[in-house]
Scaffold this motif. Structure first.
Motif, short mmCIF file in Angstrom:
data_model
loop_
_atom_site.label_atom_id
_atom_site.label_comp_id
_atom_site.label_asym_id
_atom_site.label_seq_id
_atom_site.Cartn_x
_atom_site.Cartn_y
_atom_site.Cartn_z
N ASP A 152 0.81 -1.30 -0.10
CA ASP A 152 -0.07 -0.24 -0.10
C ASP A 152 0.91 1.08 0.03
N TYR A 179 -17.44 -1.65 1.71
CA TYR A 179 -16.35 -0.93 1.46
C TYR A 179 -15.28 -1.96 1.20
N PHE A 180 -14.22 -1.30 0.84
CA PHE A 180 -12.92 -2.07 0.47
C PHE A 180 -12.94 -3.27 -0.32
N HIS A 227 -13.33 -4.55 6.48
CA HIS A 227 -11.89 -4.51 6.06
C HIS A 227 -11.15 -5.85 6.26
N ALA A 230 -12.07 -8.22 3.38
CA ALA A 230 -11.33 -7.97 2.49
C ALA A 230 -9.90 -8.32 2.41
N SER A 257 -1.42 -4.78 7.14
CA SER A 257 -2.74 -5.01 7.48
C SER A 257 -3.17 -4.69 8.88
N SER A 260 -3.44 -0.94 9.49
CA SER A 260 -4.29 -0.37 8.89
C SER A 260 -5.87 -0.63 9.52
N ASP A 264 -9.34 1.43 11.44
CA ASP A 264 -10.84 1.12 11.09
C ASP A 264 -11.56 0.57 12.31
#
Length: 317
Positions: A152, A179-180, A227, A230, A257, A260, A264
């Motif tokens: 990312d 989302y995602f 998320h 995902a 991850s 991140s 969230d």
């Protein structure tokens, strides 16, 4: 309109108030693009606005019988597109004037299956900021591209700053969540490509102000779970591929991850996510680095991971 080589897929839902900039930027393209709008049933005047634009300018509109969501609507657009190449846009964003020209030139000169280009963050009227720092333009193989995506940093998990040979998209599995949803689909596309060309031309304007306002004003408790789904769907697709180099890259993305997901979780807690649910989500992310294939029907997910992973294109219109 004659047959355009580049199709632009735009999913829409209650988008009537945001389309004018996109419309104008589409009509400024040379070579012309084929715009394919896919509208989920809406409560505003989106359908009449889109129908008028498409009839006047020779573009396509498909109206779903029921609400499919962004990703499934994009796939309806792919199936009904006529171009050799496909790009994506959101209804509240717009294109640089040389969008189609630069994309078609890049496909021709690079011979790549997928393009990854830079973009602008738009926060205020008339103010654009070029995207994150990019490396010099270069051609990547699928392993390099997947590693870049999972990190990312130099490749972001958006679809709207990518363009694809249509054949790469057809039959690619996807994940159906609000989302995602972009990154798992992109991961699968990259795994099917022989080469990806990354170049630094900024060709797209992303309305970050709208996205930030939505996140700030409507934090929802499911964001972290979505998320997580995902991330784990990417791992599931890697398990199916069985390519050890790809599996190693996915396992190695755990730490990135995790951080991140922490963000969230903070957003989801503002929306009402409980402490025990948050702990369960963090524990489940550990499956990303598992040495054995992850069980998509594990009760830990309550059937959610198994339900959201799709292997067949939708038929929504």
């Amino acid at each position: 309109m004659g047959m355009a080589k580049l199709s632009l897929i735009i999913p829409c839902y209650n988008s009537g108030g945001h389309l004018s900039k996109l419309f104008a930027s589409i009509e400024r393209q040379s070579p012309k693009v084929e715009a394919v709008f896919v509208l989920d049933p809406s409560s505003d005047d989106s359908e009449s606005i889109l129908r008028g634009f498409c009839e006047e300018n020779g573009h396509k509109l498909f109206v779903n019988r029921s609400r499919l969501g962004v990703m499934a609507s994009r796939l309806v657009g792919i199936l009904n597109s006529g171009g050799e190449y496909v790009a994506f846009a959101d209804a509240d964003d717009f294109l640089e004037d040389d969008f189609s020209k630069k994309i078609l030139e890049a496909f021709k000169t690079s011979g790549a299956d997928i393009l990854d280009f830079s973009f602008y963050f738009d926060r205020d009227e008339g103010v654009s900021k070029k995207s994150f720092l990019r490396l010099p333009s270069r051609k990547l193989d699928k392993y390099q591209a997947i590693k870049s995506l999972l990190g990312d940093v130099y490749m972001r998990g958006y679809l709207w700053n990518k363009a694809f040979k249509k054949e790469i998209l057809l039959g690619t599995p996807y994940i159906n969540i609000p989302y995602f949803e972009d990154a798992p689909f992109l991961f699968c596309c990259l795994s099917r490509a022989d080469s990806i060309f990354r170049f630094n031309d900024a060709l797209y304007h992303y309305n970050k102000q709208t996205a930030d306002d939505s996140l700030t004003n409507h934090p929802h408790p499911e964001r972290a779970l979505e998320h997580l789904l995902a991330f784990l769907s990417i791992r599931h697709y890697a398990d199916i591929l069985g390519d050890e180099r790809i599996l190693k890259a996915v396992r190695g993305s755990y730490l990135r991850s995790y951080f991140s997901l922490l963000y969230d979780l903070s957003v989801s807690k503002k929306g009402g996510l409980g402490k025990e649910e948050a702990k369960k989500i963090k524990r489940a992310l550990r499956l990303l680095r598992s040495k054995t294939p992850i069980p998509v029907d594990d009760p830990l997910f309550g059937g959610l991971l198994e339900a959201c992973i799709k292997h067949d294109f939708p038929t929504g219109v």
